[in-house]
Scaffold this motif. Structure first.
Motif, mmCIF file in Angstrom:
data_model
loop_
_atom_site.group_PDB
_atom_site.id
_atom_site.type_symbol
_atom_site.label_atom_id
_atom_site.label_comp_id
_atom_site.label_asym_id
_atom_site.label_seq_id
_atom_site.Cartn_x
_atom_site.Cartn_y
_atom_site.Cartn_z
ATOM 1 N N PHE A 71 0.878 -1.175 0.000
ATOM 2 C CA PHE A 71 0.000 0.000 0.000
ATOM 3 C C PHE A 71 0.914 1.223 0.000
ATOM 4 N N ARG A 72 0.946 1.928 -1.132
ATOM 5 C CA ARG A 72 1.769 3.127 -1.272
ATOM 6 C C ARG A 72 0.853 4.325 -1.422
ATOM 7 N N PHE A 73 1.017 5.315 -0.524
ATOM 8 C CA PHE A 73 0.201 6.522 -0.610
ATOM 9 C C PHE A 73 1.132 7.734 -0.687
ATOM 10 N N PRO A 74 1.174 8.417 -1.843
ATOM 11 C CA PRO A 74 2.082 9.566 -1.984
ATOM 12 C C PRO A 74 1.567 10.769 -1.196
ATOM 13 N N GLU A 119 -3.594 -15.683 5.992
ATOM 14 C CA GLU A 119 -2.766 -15.422 7.173
ATOM 15 C C GLU A 119 -1.849 -14.231 6.933
ATOM 16 N N LEU A 120 -2.039 -13.182 7.714
ATOM 17 C CA LEU A 120 -1.192 -11.993 7.618
ATOM 18 C C LEU A 120 0.034 -12.207 8.504
ATOM 19 N N ARG A 121 1.203 -12.327 7.881
ATOM 20 C CA ARG A 121 2.409 -12.663 8.628
ATOM 21 C C ARG A 121 3.143 -11.457 9.175
ATOM 22 N N GLU A 122 3.118 -10.331 8.434
ATOM 23 C CA GLU A 122 3.936 -9.193 8.855
ATOM 24 C C GLU A 122 3.410 -7.905 8.241
ATOM 25 N N LEU A 123 3.519 -6.809 8.988
ATOM 26 C CA LEU A 123 3.287 -5.454 8.505
ATOM 27 C C LEU A 123 4.594 -4.688 8.648
ATOM 28 N N ALA A 124 4.998 -3.966 7.608
ATOM 29 C CA ALA A 124 6.259 -3.224 7.668
ATOM 30 C C ALA A 124 6.114 -1.893 6.963
ATOM 31 N N SER A 125 6.490 -0.809 7.656
ATOM 32 C CA SER A 125 6.503 0.535 7.075
ATOM 33 C C SER A 125 7.956 0.922 6.843
ATOM 34 N N SER A 126 8.278 1.324 5.579
ATOM 35 C CA SER A 126 9.691 1.513 5.249
ATOM 36 C C SER A 126 10.178 2.939 5.406
ATOM 37 N N LEU A 127 9.313 3.951 5.363
ATOM 38 C CA LEU A 127 9.764 5.336 5.428
ATOM 39 C C LEU A 127 9.228 6.108 6.623
ATOM 40 N N HIS A 128 8.303 5.547 7.382
ATOM 41 C CA HIS A 128 7.719 6.248 8.527
ATOM 42 C C HIS A 128 7.733 5.338 9.758
ATOM 43 N N VAL A 129 7.789 5.964 10.910
ATOM 44 C CA VAL A 129 7.590 5.241 12.168
ATOM 45 C C VAL A 129 6.097 5.158 12.420
ATOM 46 N N LEU A 134 3.452 0.822 3.061
ATOM 47 C CA LEU A 134 3.159 -0.250 4.012
ATOM 48 C C LEU A 134 3.151 -1.570 3.244
ATOM 49 N N ARG A 135 3.979 -2.516 3.683
ATOM 50 C CA ARG A 135 4.027 -3.830 3.049
ATOM 51 C C ARG A 135 3.404 -4.871 3.965
ATOM 52 N N MET A 136 2.567 -5.726 3.356
ATOM 53 C CA MET A 136 1.821 -6.737 4.105
ATOM 54 C C MET A 136 2.158 -8.106 3.542
#
Length: 777
Positions: A154-157, A219-229, A251-253
């Motif tokens: 999910f990429r939101f500019p 099954e959702l294994r992981e959520l990861a945000s690469s540029l924001h806390v 946000l990567r799922m």
């Protein structure tokens, strides 16, 4: 003139303020807040964006805000709220929506209008905001999520980065209120160039963003945000307070996708096919690597781009041939023409890449033209173009018009490197060439991204895809492309009847198929996502010369309620609140994109130099103290217009290049040509014809290959009967008993007629409309 010195105690700087930034007790910018709420279900996200505006002045105000949205998002609703009143927006043809908006302002009523200027750049205007009043506008949209290697993104500019504007300035009223002048290459440049805040501006817009994730039974294994806390609460993630609108939210799922056919009950389907467990056949390649070295690529982006380009070179084998072109305002080859990918030549290419630094402007058309020329000769190899760039150009339509036809017969991969990348344009380029678009937002993610890029550049698992079983409406199925390792096929379309579909193709030259049973779903987003993808394909064809598609685009947009470049949402209050139109107008400046670094050399332009311009005299070179839409105190408020130059990355700013009326100049751009349906592929047809005429003896294998290329071009044109019929004849060249000479002569005859036949004159203006659609009132 008398100059009076001030005591130091009377002019202390504002704490944490950027150089040249001031503030008032009531604030000085109209945009107060941006609130983004996303509900993610499987591979589709529903998003609502609320923008809050206030009027800090003593007179009525019109506020303009140029902002980004995901390039594949389908905007389906628009609402304005003010003074406890809710006004629903109506989707109309763009000129009519503007006329309604302007009339409402003249009559003293509140109004708001939302327009699309690029697939990922939008403009909102809110007029007749009363002194001290707050107004909010809300956009609702649905967007598909790309999925690969077990993860959806999910990429939101959040910011429109400055884009390079080539071409000669044109006369007449500007199309918008931005800082860059309209040019013959980018006739709406003033609509996509908002002013930029100085670094460290003390009162940024309040940003709120949350996303709730439902893996739709998986099954959702992981959520990861690469540029924001982010802060996590169950399946919901939220940005921490205080973040600025200066980079994309990503946000990567991680979960496993599954093959599925969704039927929405209203005649729309969504198909997902997971890659089969097959081994790809490696075909020798001719590859041209294009590396953007322009000013906007400075800092970490240049480092990442060099690494990415070097990794791409390392994927080549001795069976391949390749060329490396680096470009800014000029194109610099690593060596002459295509060379064998020997150890020595790959080492030379990496050495060349290691010396590349950021400079100049992003003249992208000429390197693409040179790549097409390098790959245009007869070959049985796979032809591949790899473009490494941030994509920050304003002349997207010109590039598509003049290079899109030829690129559609090759495989084009785009590697976008930026924290605010021009994803919409890079996705359009990759889509033309049935390739993939990989986005890299940080050095930390480069290694993982390059693993995906390597597979994308490699051979696809399944090609020549088609659908059977569903009674689909002709011309409504989105581009099928090919199936690559780790990347599911995603397709949308309209159908009349049917409950299952069979996907057919070729895997290693042998037939392959998979049957998928349909599942009925009650999800309006399926219809909206299809309509947006369909409109995007039609708009790209329009940009490449098919101007007779305009009425069809408008009709489709209005029928399915999805915003496009030819329509606009307008919300008009029935209550009169003022005596006439707004007395003051302000265009909201945007944040400087994160990662666009200040200069380090003494002769550099960049943020520091621009800040000095803002604080210096109004006559300072290149500084616009009274650009359209800015009040006289713009510089004192801490923002500036950057025009069409690229000066962020540590090099002296370059003037906007000129384009002579007759053709190419040193920087590599061309004067826009009159458009026609066949015009965008005419150069390729001429090249094919020349090669046919030069053949001493007809070659059946070559004629069969030519048939496949012409079939792709016929499909790209939306169906050209003569070209498609010739393609079918040529593709049967290898059948027993084929008369090679007769088939060769037939191909020469048809291509000669196509190349010399239709006029290239632009279609007459229909319906009494005046000029380009973005200027109509």
């Amino acid at each position: 003139m008398k100059i009076t010195s001030l005591e130091p105690a009377r002019c202390l700087p504002v704490p944490d303020a950027g150089f040249g930034a001031l503030r008032t007790e009531r604030g000085n910018l109209p945009l107060e807040s941006v609130d983004v709420t996303a509900d993610i279900s499987g591979l589709i996200a529903g998003v609502e964006v609320t923008q809050g505006f206030s009027n800090p002045f003593d007179v009525t105000l019109e506020a303009t805000y140029v902002f980004p949205l995901p390039d594949r998002a389908a905007v389906t609703a628009f609402r304005m709220e003010a003074d406890d009143r809710v006004i629903e927006g109506v989707l109309k043809e763009r000129a009519q929506a503007r006329a309604d908006y302007d009339q409402a302002l003249r009559e003293g009523r509140r109004a708001a209008i939302a327009e699309e200027d690029r697939p990922d750049v939008f403009t909102i205007r809110v007029g007749n905001i009363l002194p001290g009043e707050r107004v909010s506008v809300k956009l609702s949209m649905s967007q598909p999520l790309p999925y690969e290697d077990g993860a959806a993104t999910f990429r939101f500019p959040l910011v429109v980065a400055p884009r390079y504007i080539p071409g000669q300035p044109i006369d007449g009223r500007p199309a918008g209120d931005g800082t860059a002048p309209d040019t013959d290459a980018v006739p709406d440049a003033s609509r996509i160039s908002p002013p930029v805040l100085l670094p460290g501006f003390p009162n940024p817009v309040r940003l709120s963003l949350s996303a709730t994730v439902d893996a739709a039974g998986l099954e959702l294994r992981e959520l990861a945000s690469s540029l924001h806390v982010v802060e996590e609460e169950g399946r919901t993630v939220r940005l921490r307070p205080g973040e600025r609108l200066d980079r994309d939210f990503i946000l990567r799922m991680s979960f496993d996708a599954s093959t599925a056919l969704q039927l929405d009950g209203r005649g729309t389907f969504a198909l997902t096919v997971v890659p089969p467990p097959l081994q790809a056949t490696r075909t020798p390649r001719d590859l041209v690597l294009l590396l953007d070295r322009s000013g906007s690529m400075g800092g970490w982006k240049m480092v990442a781009a060099r690494r990415a380009a070097a990794r791409i070179v390392d994927t080549l084998t001795a069976r391949d041939r390749f060329a490396v072109l680096t470009f800014d305002s000029v194109v610099e080859p690593a060596f002459e023409g295509l060379v064998e990918a020997s150890d020595r030549n790959r080492y030379r290419a990496v050495e060349h890449l290691a010396r590349v630094d950021a400079r100049g402007g992003t003249e992208m058309l000429e390197p693409l033209r040179q790549a097409i020329a390098l790959l245009g000769e007869r070959t049985e190899r796979e032809r591949v173009v790899v473009l490494v760039t941030d994509g920050q150009v304003g002349n997207e339509d010109q590039i598509l018009e003049q290079a899109g036809g030829a690129l559609s017969a090759m495989r084009v991969h785009a590697v976008g490197i930026d924290r605010a990348v021009n994803a919409g344009f890079l996705g359009r380029l990759a889509g033309l060439g049935a390739g993939r678009c990989e986005l890299v937002e940080s050095e930390d993610r480069l290694d993982a991204a390059m693993e995906q890029i390597h597979r994308r550049i490699g051979a696809p698992l399944v090609t020549d895809l088609s659908l059977k079983g569903l009674d689909v409406e002709p011309g409504t199925v989105t581009h099928l492309g090919s199936i690559f390792p780790g990347v599911p096929l995603r397709a949308y379309g309209r159908y009349r009847e049917g409950s299952s579909v069979t996907v057919r193709g070729l895997a290693s030259g042998a037939p392959w198929e998979e049957q998928v049973a349909g599942v009925n779903v009650d999800n309006p987003a399926v219809r909206a996502v299809w309509a947006r993808a369909h409109l995007r394909e039609l708009e790209d064809r329009y940009a490449m010369g098919e101007h007779d598609l305009e009425e069809r685009i408008v009709r489709t947009s209005l029928e399915y309620g999805v915003l496009c470049r030819f329509t606009a949402y307008v919300a008009v209050d029935t209550r009169k609140v003022a005596d006439g139109g707004p007395e003051h107008r302000v265009i909201q400046p945007v944040e400087p994109p994160s990662g666009w670094e200040p200069p380090h050399s003494p002769m550099a332009g960049g943020f520091t130099a621009n800040a000095m311009m803002a604080a210096g005299p109004a006559s300072t070179q290149r500084m616009r103290m009274s650009a359209p839409g800015l009040n006289a105190g713009a510089a004192d408020q801490g923002f500036l217009g950057l025009g069409g130059t690229e000066s962020f990355a540590g090099q002296p700013p370059m003037p906007a290049p000129s384009v002579p009326a007759g053709g190419m100049r040193g920087g590599g751009a061309f004067a826009p040509r009159p458009a026609h349906r066949l015009e965008s592929i005419r150069p390729q047809l001429v090249a094919e014809l020349d090669r046919l005429k030069a053949m001493p003896v007809p070659d059946l294998l070559y004629l069969a290959d030519l048939g496949s290329r012409l079939a792709a071009l016929a499909a790209y044109l939306g169906g050209n009967e003569e070209l498609a019929a010739l393609a079918r004849e040529l593709e049967s060249a290898e059948l027993p008993g084929t008369d090679a000479q007769a088939l060769h002569d037939r191909a020469v005859e048809v291509l000669t007629a196509l190349v010399g036949g239709p006029s290239s004159s632009p279609p007459a203006d229909r319906g009494g409309r005046r000029g380009p659609f973005w200027k109509r009132t």
